[in-house]
Structure formats: C-alpha cells, structure tokens
Write a protein that holds these residues in place. Sequence first.
Motif, PDB file in Angstrom:
ATOM      1  N   ILE A 176       0.833  -1.206   0.000  1.00 26.17           N
ATOM      2  CA  ILE A 176       0.000   0.000   0.000  1.00 26.17           C
ATOM      3  C   ILE A 176       0.865   1.253   0.000  1.00 26.17           C
ATOM      4  N   SER A 177       1.986   1.200   0.726  1.00 30.06           N
ATOM      5  CA  SER A 177       2.867   2.374   0.816  1.00 30.06           C
ATOM      6  C   SER A 177       3.470   2.741  -0.535  1.00 30.06           C
ATOM      7  N   LYS A 178       3.418   1.817  -1.500  1.00 30.65           N
ATOM      8  CA  LYS A 178       3.976   2.066  -2.830  1.00 30.65           C
ATOM      9  C   LYS A 178       2.939   2.599  -3.819  1.00 30.65           C
ATOM     10  N   LEU A 179       1.677   2.701  -3.383  1.00 30.50           N
ATOM     11  CA  LEU A 179       0.638   3.206  -4.282  1.00 30.50           C
ATOM     12  C   LEU A 179       0.915   4.660  -4.659  1.00 30.50           C
ATOM     13  N   LYS A 180       0.694   4.994  -5.911  1.00 29.81           N
ATOM     14  CA  LYS A 180       0.976   6.352  -6.382  1.00 29.81           C
ATOM     15  C   LYS A 180      -0.128   7.339  -6.008  1.00 29.81           C
ATOM     16  N   ASP A 181      -1.359   6.843  -5.919  1.00 29.12           N
ATOM     17  CA  ASP A 181      -2.483   7.715  -5.573  1.00 29.12           C
ATOM     18  C   ASP A 181      -2.420   8.037  -4.079  1.00 29.12           C
ATOM     19  N   LYS A 182      -2.068   9.259  -3.745  1.00 31.11           N
ATOM     20  CA  LYS A 182      -1.859   9.651  -2.353  1.00 31.11           C
ATOM     21  C   LYS A 182      -3.124   9.495  -1.514  1.00 31.11           C
ATOM     22  N   ARG A 185      -3.740   5.793  -0.948  1.00 30.27           N
ATOM     23  CA  ARG A 185      -2.680   5.277  -0.084  1.00 30.27           C
ATOM     24  C   ARG A 185      -2.915   5.668   1.373  1.00 30.27           C
ATOM     25  N   SER A 186      -3.221   6.932   1.604  1.00 29.21           N
ATOM     26  CA  SER A 186      -3.428   7.416   2.966  1.00 29.21           C
ATOM     27  C   SER A 186      -4.619   6.737   3.632  1.00 29.21           C
ATOM     28  N   ILE A 189      -3.893   2.941   4.353  1.00 36.57           N
ATOM     29  CA  ILE A 189      -2.972   2.760   5.482  1.00 36.57           C
ATOM     30  C   ILE A 189      -3.718   2.905   6.805  1.00 36.57           C
TER      31      ILE A 189
END
Length: 207
Positions: A176-182, A185-186, A189
């Motif tokens: 998940i930490s590697k997802l580009k969509d902030k 991702r946030s 997490i």
Amino acid sequence: MESIKSTQRTRRKPQEPVRKNGKLRVEAILESASDVISEKGYQATTMLEIAVRSDTRMGSLYRFFPNKETLAIRLMSRFQEKIDILFNEMDDKSLSLPDLGDRILAALIELDGEGSAIARLLEIESDGSSRREEFRTAVIDRIAMSLKRRAPGLGSRQACDMAFVILRNMRDMWAISKLKDKRIRSGAIKELRRMNRLYLKNRLKDR
C-alpha cells in the motif's frame, strides 16, 4: 553446454573476500542485488543485471556468488539480522498494544529500500527453495516472540498463527505504501492500521 556450466556454478562454493577491495566489491553486489530484487522481484532478477548494476564482471560475480540462490541466501541472512535488531528495539520499549501493532505493521517500511527486497523475498510462496521457507519461518517466529513477550499467556501455536496473519498485513502495508495515488494510499494505510489494532486487541485481550 550452458546447462553444464550452470550445474558447475551451482556446485561451486562461494569465495569469501580477503582483501579490502574484494569486501567492497561484495558489498556493492549485495546492495545492487537488493535494489534489483526490490524493483523486479526475485524471479525476474538476473545475475547479468546485478553485475551491470554493481559494475562487476560476470567472472567476479560468480566467484563470490556461484548462482542467484547463493546471493539470495546471503541477503536473507543480512536481512534477518536487521529484523532482529528492529524487533529487539520494539521489545525494549514499553509500547502500548496499539503502538506495538503500528510499529510491527510498518517494520518493512522502516527498513527502507531493504524492506522492499525483504517483502519481495517473502512474497515467494512455493518455488521449491527451502532456504526462503526458512527465512519466512524465522520472520514469523520473531514476530511470535514479540507477541508472547507482550502476552505471556499466549500459546506458541497461537502466537505463530497470529504472526503469520500479521506478516501478511506487514506485506500489505508495504504494498500500500507504494501506491501512487496519495488519497487512496493514505486512506488504505489508516484502515489497515485500524484492522490490525482491532485484531491484536481481540486476540490478546484476555492474555
């Protein structure tokens, strides 16, 4: 002929560097191998790419590491030491259960670039490598040890079962930490942290 050469390399024992230049070369190879595995995964990583990335001649690479598996074994040994250090630090602190859950969940992220390589090596399920199975088991056992220290009444089998689930969550957190969509991702997490906290609270509440 190529298969014969490959077999010979598999049987050849790796040479340990004696001189400073040799030790620096091995370190460069290990760092490059970690980077390539992080980017492509173990199966797609080739010795040629590691040689190019580390600016090492193929002959020198095979002298220190006769095959990719030998190289992976050295990396896993190194990674295991770092995982032990990280978990020892967690155990030495009086963390609340939610904080402990968050720290364990973020362990692969805390290890930065090497955490990515660890996650890649851990994601291999059934490739016939007993050494990588041992590595996964060692990581699970280390997580279980931290759980038992937090909850002494927890049985060994239960601790290992829980550790397996938590390891999956750790790998999910890394992914998940590697997802580009902030935004995604946030949010993901936060949800995974909440789920992991509830899981630990439910399983350890009476221990």
